[in-house]
Scaffold this motif. Structure first.
Motif, PDB file in Angstrom:
ATOM      1  N   ARG A 130       0.819  -1.218   0.000  1.00 56.51           N
ATOM      2  CA  ARG A 130       0.000   0.000   0.000  1.00 56.51           C
ATOM      3  C   ARG A 130       0.841   1.250   0.000  1.00 56.51           C
ATOM      4  O   ARG A 130       0.420   2.285  -0.491  1.00 56.51           O
ATOM      5  CB  ARG A 130      -0.921  -0.007   1.214  1.00 56.51           C
ATOM      6  N   LEU A 131       2.033   1.151   0.564  1.00 54.71           N
ATOM      7  CA  LEU A 131       2.903   2.323   0.605  1.00 54.71           C
ATOM      8  C   LEU A 131       3.566   2.539  -0.751  1.00 54.71           C
ATOM      9  O   LEU A 131       3.955   1.581  -1.414  1.00 54.71           O
ATOM     10  CB  LEU A 131       3.965   2.159   1.688  1.00 54.71           C
ATOM     11  N   ARG A 132       3.705   3.794  -1.138  1.00 58.48           N
ATOM     12  CA  ARG A 132       4.236   4.127  -2.463  1.00 58.48           C
ATOM     13  C   ARG A 132       5.609   3.505  -2.700  1.00 58.48           C
ATOM     14  O   ARG A 132       5.854   2.901  -3.732  1.00 58.48           O
ATOM     15  CB  ARG A 132       4.294   5.640  -2.621  1.00 58.48           C
ATOM     16  N   ARG A 133       6.517   3.626  -1.759  1.00 57.80           N
ATOM     17  CA  ARG A 133       7.879   3.103  -1.958  1.00 57.80           C
ATOM     18  C   ARG A 133       7.878   1.582  -2.040  1.00 57.80           C
ATOM     19  O   ARG A 133       8.653   0.999  -2.778  1.00 57.80           O
ATOM     20  CB  ARG A 133       8.799   3.586  -0.858  1.00 57.80           C
ATOM     21  N   ALA A 134       7.005   0.941  -1.293  1.00 60.57           N
ATOM     22  CA  ALA A 134       6.918  -0.520  -1.363  1.00 60.57           C
ATOM     23  C   ALA A 134       6.405  -0.964  -2.731  1.00 60.57           C
ATOM     24  O   ALA A 134       6.904  -1.930  -3.309  1.00 60.57           O
ATOM     25  CB  ALA A 134       6.016  -1.045  -0.263  1.00 60.57           C
ATOM     26  N   VAL A 135       5.413  -0.249  -3.258  1.00 58.04           N
ATOM     27  CA  VAL A 135       4.881  -0.559  -4.587  1.00 58.04           C
ATOM     28  C   VAL A 135       5.971  -0.360  -5.639  1.00 58.04           C
ATOM     29  O   VAL A 135       6.143  -1.178  -6.541  1.00 58.04           O
ATOM     30  CB  VAL A 135       3.651   0.324  -4.902  1.00 58.04           C
ATOM     31  N   GLU A 136       6.733   0.718  -5.523  1.00 56.49           N
ATOM     32  CA  GLU A 136       7.792   1.000  -6.486  1.00 56.49           C
ATOM     33  C   GLU A 136       8.921  -0.024  -6.426  1.00 56.49           C
ATOM     34  O   GLU A 136       9.632  -0.217  -7.404  1.00 56.49           O
ATOM     35  CB  GLU A 136       8.355   2.397  -6.251  1.00 56.49           C
ATOM     36  N   ARG A 137       9.099  -0.678  -5.301  1.00 56.59           N
ATOM     37  CA  ARG A 137      10.209  -1.610  -5.139  1.00 56.59           C
ATOM     38  C   ARG A 137       9.835  -3.068  -5.405  1.00 56.59           C
ATOM     39  O   ARG A 137      10.704  -3.881  -5.672  1.00 56.59           O
ATOM     40  CB  ARG A 137      10.762  -1.503  -3.718  1.00 56.59           C
ATOM     41  N   SER A 138       8.576  -3.440  -5.316  1.00 61.39           N
ATOM     42  CA  SER A 138       8.212  -4.859  -5.383  1.00 61.39           C
ATOM     43  C   SER A 138       8.471  -5.478  -6.756  1.00 61.39           C
ATOM     44  O   SER A 138       8.993  -6.590  -6.837  1.00 61.39           O
ATOM     45  CB  SER A 138       6.761  -5.064  -4.958  1.00 61.39           C
TER      46      SER A 138
END
Length: 175
Positions: free
Chosen positions: A87-95
Motif C-alpha cells: 500500500r505504501l508508495r515506496r513498497a509498490v515501487e520496489r516490489s
C-alpha cells in the motif's frame, strides 16, 4: 521477413482500421502472419497504432519485444510480483524490481547449476503432448531450484550439542 534472428518466407495480410472498443477512434494496423507450411488461417495477429510502419517493421518489433513481455509475465505469475499486497508508495515501487531481481538470480543460478537436457527431458515426460519443447522455461528453472534447495536443506546448527547427554527430568528419581 526477419524475425527471431532468422530470415524466413511467410504470408502476411494487413489492414488499417478502427479498433472501436479498445482504442475508440484511433486507427490501427492489423497484421496477420502465417508460416508457409501452416494449415491455420493465420499463426499470429499483431496490432499496431503506428499505421505508417511496414508489415516487416511491425513483425520485427513484436519479435524483439516478445522476450521482454514473457519476462514480465514470468515475474508476475511465477516469482510473485503480481501478488504483491503493498500500500505504501515506496513498497509498490520496489516490489516489481525486486521480483525481477529474483528472476535474474534464478536464471544466473540455473546457468551455473542447472542441467537443461535433463530438465527438458523431464518436462517432456510430464507433458508428452508438447512435442515442440526444446528449451527450458522459467518454470523448469524454478522447479529445478526448488528441488535442489529442498534436498540441500540442513539444520542451521547442530542439535546434538545443544542438549548434552544427561538424564531427562521426568525419568529422574523423585527427591
Amino acid at each position: 521477413m526477419t524475425r527471431y534472428g532468422k530470415t524466413e518466407t511467410v504470408r502476411a495480410a494487413t489492414i488499417t482500421c478502427l479498433w472501436w472498443g479498445s482504442l475508440h477512434r484511433t486507427p490501427v494496423t492489423v497484421v496477420l502472419v502465417r508460416d508457409t507450411d501452416s494449415t491455420r488461417p493465420y499463426d499470429i495477429a499483431l496490432v499496431s497504432t503506428d499505421t505508417s510502419a511496414s508489415v516487416e517493421t511491425i513483425t520485427a518489433r513484436y519479435a524483439d519485444r516478445w522476450s521482454v513481455e514473457q519476462t514480465i509475465k514470468d515475474s508476475k505469475i511465477l516469482i510473485g510480483a503480481g501478488n504483491a499486497a503493498n500500500r505504501l508508495r515506496r513498497a509498490v515501487e520496489r516490489s516489481v524490481p525486486f521480483a525481477m531481481l529474483g528472476l535474474t538470480i534464478l536464471v544466473l543460478w540455473y546457468a551455473g547449476h542447472g542441467t537443461a537436457d535433463t530438465d527438458t527431458a523431464a518436462a517432456r515426460a510430464r507433458a508428452p503432448w508438447n512435442r515442440k519443447k526444446t528449451h527450458v522455461s522459467v518454470d523448469d528453472m524454478l522447479i529445478a531450484f526448488r528441488r535442489t534447495r529442498i534436498t540441500a536443506v540442513t539444520a542451521g546448527q547442530a542439535t546434538l550439542d545443544q542438549y548434552p547427554a544427561m538424564p531427562v527430568t521426568s525419568s529422574s528419581a523423585a527427591a
